[in-house]
Design an enzyme around this catalytic site. Structure first.
Site, mmCIF file in Angstrom:
data_model
loop_
_atom_site.group_PDB
_atom_site.id
_atom_site.type_symbol
_atom_site.label_atom_id
_atom_site.label_comp_id
_atom_site.label_asym_id
_atom_site.label_seq_id
_atom_site.Cartn_x
_atom_site.Cartn_y
_atom_site.Cartn_z
ATOM 1 N N SER A 65 -0.286 17.971 -14.523
ATOM 2 C CA SER A 65 -1.450 17.095 -14.572
ATOM 3 C C SER A 65 -1.104 15.679 -14.076
ATOM 4 C CB SER A 65 -2.004 17.100 -15.997
ATOM 5 O OG SER A 65 -3.274 16.536 -16.032
ATOM 6 N N ALA A 66 -1.349 14.656 -14.897
ATOM 7 C CA ALA A 66 -1.018 13.293 -14.467
ATOM 8 C C ALA A 66 0.471 13.156 -14.157
ATOM 9 C CB ALA A 66 -1.404 12.290 -15.544
#
Ligand SMILES: *[C@@H]1O[C@H](CO)[C@@H](O)[C@H](O)[C@H]1NC(C)=O
Ligand SMILES: *[C@@H]1O[C@H](CO)[C@@H](O)[C@H](O)[C@H]1NC(C)=O
Ligand SMILES: *[C@@H]1O[C@H](CO)[C@@H](O)[C@H](O)[C@H]1NC(C)=O
Length: 395
Positions: free
Chosen positions: A228-229
């Site tokens: 993800s991030a």
């Protein structure tokens, strides 16, 4: 029932009760929805449907005891080993705490729009220390941590939209990565928004990488891994370091385009465990990352949505190291990730692998789940690394 008693202490009884009632209500509502409207995604059975709802509940309420309870109820301790009450006790000798000092910035790429902010962050961070850890799965042949380094290692960048996540929360993920790849895994606690605006996180990641070099790892012995991030941050650091020939890169549901505008964002909004982003909302994670609290969104921020450090889909993706990308079809980010892979492959079709999992949702590889796909995804990560090792170590 006896194993449940380990969850209860004198102080947490009220929290436990709230978690039980929250999970129960969520389960019942989910079951009702399923009966009335069917599964949230066409490919889902009832289990995936309600597990998704329970996870969403747990994420929104940030309840540790709820997570522990859920893991017990779903009997998924073996998939999520370190979330059991023994969480903090990864066997001695297999996890070590690290403290990462700050490192001075080297030459930055000319095109980097963040150069002056990075220099300012580096200046203000002098003397600071960052919390980190190194984990080796207990039955790995590399279990001896004394020398601090194995032949290769993973540097994992945790997810959490740049506003949540920590070394402790990600310990289970570090452990899983180590179990499946056989490598030691380093995790580090970069500073989060809204307290720390971008590019503080990029500077902290830079220090983590420099620290691995200080420990003796060459660039081609380091694997970047991010979910993800964390995938967003890994790709930004790779650009900032001017494209080192890393051993490999693992990108699990990476955030590759913060503009969030492709079709899957609306199509999968009802199924995924994350929803759309809207920088115009005060509590939007992206806004917290880019805009000082109380300040309006100006044109500069709007322009940043296309910045290649934040949206690596717009970066020059030539010379990527061998890279495994994983995404799932029920993710809001699915179309962004697919387009990212298409662009990366256009540069070098043989260095990019793309695993697509039907019906999975965001980051499903690393949640305590019961669907066989999570196991398949982890095995694929393990195979990818073992294949790369076999290529290099071939006599
Ligand atoms: C490590 O332990 C797991 C779980 O107990 C087992 O499935 C796996 O085969 C073991 N791996 C090795 C290399 O012994
Ligand atoms: C990449 O390789 C695959 C399989 O060999 C092929 O089907 C595909 O068209 C290639 N893509 C590009 C962009 O060259
Ligand atoms: C493409 O990637 C492969 C595998 O990483 C590498 O061996 C090769 O040199 C790359 N080719 C180019 C043109 O970059």
């Amino acid at each position: 029932m006896s194993s449940f008693s380990t969850l209860v202490t004198r102080d947490n009884f009220a929290q436990l009760l709230a978690a039980v009632s929250g999970l129960l209500k969520t389960y019942l509502r989910s079951a009702l929805d399923y009966v009335i409207s069917g599964p949230r995604h066409a490919a889902w059975d009832f289990r995936t449907h309600y597990v998704r709802d329970m996870l969403l509940y747990l994420m929104m309420h940030q309840t540790d005891i709820g997570v522990q309870l859920f893991v017990k109820l779903s009997n998924s301790e073996s998939q999520w080993p370190a979330l059991t009450p023994g969480l903090q006790r990864v066997p001695q000798g297999f996890a070590s705490m690290l403290v990462i000092p700050t490192y001075p910035l080297g030459p930055l790429p000319e095109s980097c729009v963040w150069a002056s902010e990075l220099r300012e962050v580096a200046r203000l961070s002098e003397g600071r220390e960052m919390h980190a850890e190194c984990i080796v799965a207990s039955n790995s042949s590399l279990a001896n941590l004394d020398g601090r380094r194995g032949p290769r290692a993973i540097l994992h960048f945790h997810g959490g939209a740049y506003v949540t996540g920590s070394v402790e929360q990600y310990r289970p993920v570090h452990l899983l990565l180590s179990q499946y790849t056989g490598l030691r895994v380093y995790g580090f606690g970069y500073r989060l928004a809204p307290h720390s605006l971008y590019p503080t996180q990029l500077y902290d990641a830079y220090c983590a990488y420099r620290h691995m070099q200080a420990l003796g790892y060459e660039e081609n012995e380091i694997v970047f891994s991010g979910d993800s991030a964390g995938g967003n941050l890994a790709l930004a650091l790779w650009q900032l370091l001017q494209k080192p020939r890393l051993f490999a890169m693992i990108l699990v549901s990476p955030r590759v385009d913060i503009a969030s505008s492709r079709r899957s964002w609306s199509m999968n909004a009802g199924a995924d465990i994350i929803r759309g982003y809207n920088i115009n909302n005060a509590d939007d994670p992206l806004r917290k990352l880019l805009v000082p609290q109380g300040r309006p969104v100006d044109q500069r921020v709007v322009d940043l949505l296309a910045d290649p450090y934040l949206s690596s889909i717009n970066a020059d993706l030539s010379r990527l190291p061998p890279t495994l990308v994983q995404a799932a079809t029920a993710e809001v980010m699915f179309d962004d990730i697919t387009e990212f892979v298409r662009r990366a492959k256009a540069h070098n079709n043989t260095s990019v692998w793309y695993d697509v999992f039907e019906g999975g949702f965001h980051d499903f590889q690393f949640v305590p789940l019961l669907i066989p796909n999570s196991i398949k995804a982890r095995e694929s990560i393990g195979k990818f690394i073992h294949d790369q090792i076999a290529l290099v170590d071939r006599p």
